[in-house]
Design an enzyme around this catalytic site. Sequence first.
Site, mmCIF file in Angstrom:
data_model
loop_
_atom_site.group_PDB
_atom_site.id
_atom_site.type_symbol
_atom_site.label_atom_id
_atom_site.label_comp_id
_atom_site.label_asym_id
_atom_site.label_seq_id
_atom_site.Cartn_x
_atom_site.Cartn_y
_atom_site.Cartn_z
ATOM 1 N N SER A 64 14.794 9.160 -27.715
ATOM 2 C CA SER A 64 13.610 9.935 -28.131
ATOM 3 C C SER A 64 12.287 9.197 -27.959
ATOM 4 C CB SER A 64 13.756 10.374 -29.588
ATOM 5 O OG SER A 64 14.715 11.388 -29.682
ATOM 6 N N LYS A 67 9.909 10.697 -25.528
ATOM 7 C CA LYS A 67 9.058 11.852 -25.875
ATOM 8 C C LYS A 67 7.578 11.483 -25.887
ATOM 9 C CE LYS A 67 12.831 13.855 -28.652
ATOM 10 N NZ LYS A 67 13.374 13.967 -30.023
ATOM 11 N N TYR A 191 15.125 17.262 -19.861
ATOM 12 C CA TYR A 191 15.140 16.613 -21.186
ATOM 13 C C TYR A 191 16.281 15.580 -21.293
ATOM 14 C CZ TYR A 191 15.770 15.915 -26.151
ATOM 15 O OH TYR A 191 15.937 15.322 -27.385
ATOM 16 N N TYR A 243 10.516 11.642 -37.634
ATOM 17 C CA TYR A 243 11.045 12.879 -38.218
ATOM 18 C C TYR A 243 10.902 12.861 -39.733
ATOM 19 C CZ TYR A 243 13.057 11.953 -33.696
ATOM 20 O OH TYR A 243 13.200 11.576 -32.395
ATOM 21 N N VAL A 261 17.598 7.248 -30.896
ATOM 22 C CA VAL A 261 18.943 6.984 -31.426
ATOM 23 C C VAL A 261 19.669 5.849 -30.698
ATOM 24 C CG1 VAL A 261 19.521 9.183 -32.540
ATOM 25 C CG2 VAL A 261 19.918 8.907 -30.108
#
Length: 312
Positions: A64, A67, A191, A243, A261
Site C-alpha cells: 500500500s 498508493k 492495482y 487507516y 502489509v
Amino acid sequence: MASLEMIVADIAAEMADAPDRGTVADYIPGLAEIDSGRFGIAVIEADGTCHKAGDADEPFSIQSISKVFSLTLALGAIGDRLWDRVGREPSGSAFNSIVQLETESGIPRNPFINAGAIVVADMILGAHEPIEAIGEILRFVRSLADDDSIFIDERIARAEQETGFRNIALANYMRAFGNLRQPVERTLGVYFHQCALAMSCHQLARAGGYLMAGGINPATGHSIVSTQRARRINALMMTCGHYDGSGEFAFRVGLPGKSGVGGGILAIAPGKASIAVWSPGLNPRGTSQLGALALERLVQRTGWSVFEPSGG
Ligand code: DON
C-alpha cells in the site's frame, strides 16, 4: 545530541533484540514466507546524506505504500478533478472495508484505503492498456528513486489477483455506482501490480524525497509536484496513511507516513528527511510493529515530529 548515523545504528540494534515483532501477513505465500527477524531503516536528509542500517538494501513488497506514488501520478495526469471521485477524510475503518461505500455513493473516503486506490488506478489506466499503465507507474517510481533495478514481483501480483476477492468486490461495487470507468479486471490488474512493486528501504526513502522537499526531487532538482500538492499529499499521509491506525501513528510518531502489509513504512519529516523502515511483522491494523516503534524512537531522538515547536 548523538549523530544521526549513531541514532540510526542504535535503533537498528534495539530492533534486533525486540521481543514482540508482530505477525507477518499470511494471505499470500510471497509475504507469509518472509522472516519476521528482518529489519531495515534508511534515512535520507535534505542535503542527500543517507544513513542506513540493518536490511536497508533488501527489496520487499511495498504494497500500500505504492498508493502514495499512484496518487501523485494521477494528480499529475488529471489534476484536482481527482477529488470529484475520491474523498479526503480518514475512514476510521480497515484498509479493505466496504461499509462506507454504500452510504457514500461509491465515493471512497480517501485515496489510501483500498477502494480509493482502486479508483486512482482506474484514473491512471484511463484509455490505456493495463500493461502501459503498469509500466508508467514502474517508470515513475524508478525515476523518483533514480534506480532502474526497481521491479514488480510478478509472483506477488499473480497471488494478489488470485486472492483479491475483497478488492474485486470493492471494484465491482464502485463500478455499480459509476465511480469506476474501466472494466474491473483491467483496473485491478493495474492495482495488483502496483502493490507488487519491490523496493528496498534505501530506494523507498529516495523515492519519497520530493515529499520532504516541497515537491522537488532533491537529488535531481526536478519538480515532481507543486509545493501545495506535496503539502496536501503529506496531510493525507498524516490523516489517512495508516487507516484506522492513523490517529495512533500521529500520536506516537507525528510524521506523515504510509504503511504497507509487506511491513514497510515511508515517513516524511518535511524539510528534514525522507525515511523508510521495514520489518515484516504487523500490528492488528496492518502497520509494521517494529517499523512504527523505530520511527517513534527516531522522532524522540531527533525532535522531527511536525508537532514539535522546532519540528516539521
Ligand atoms: O490490496 C490489498 O489488500 C493489499 N495488496 C495491500 C494492502 C495493504 O498494504 C494495506 N496496508 N497496510
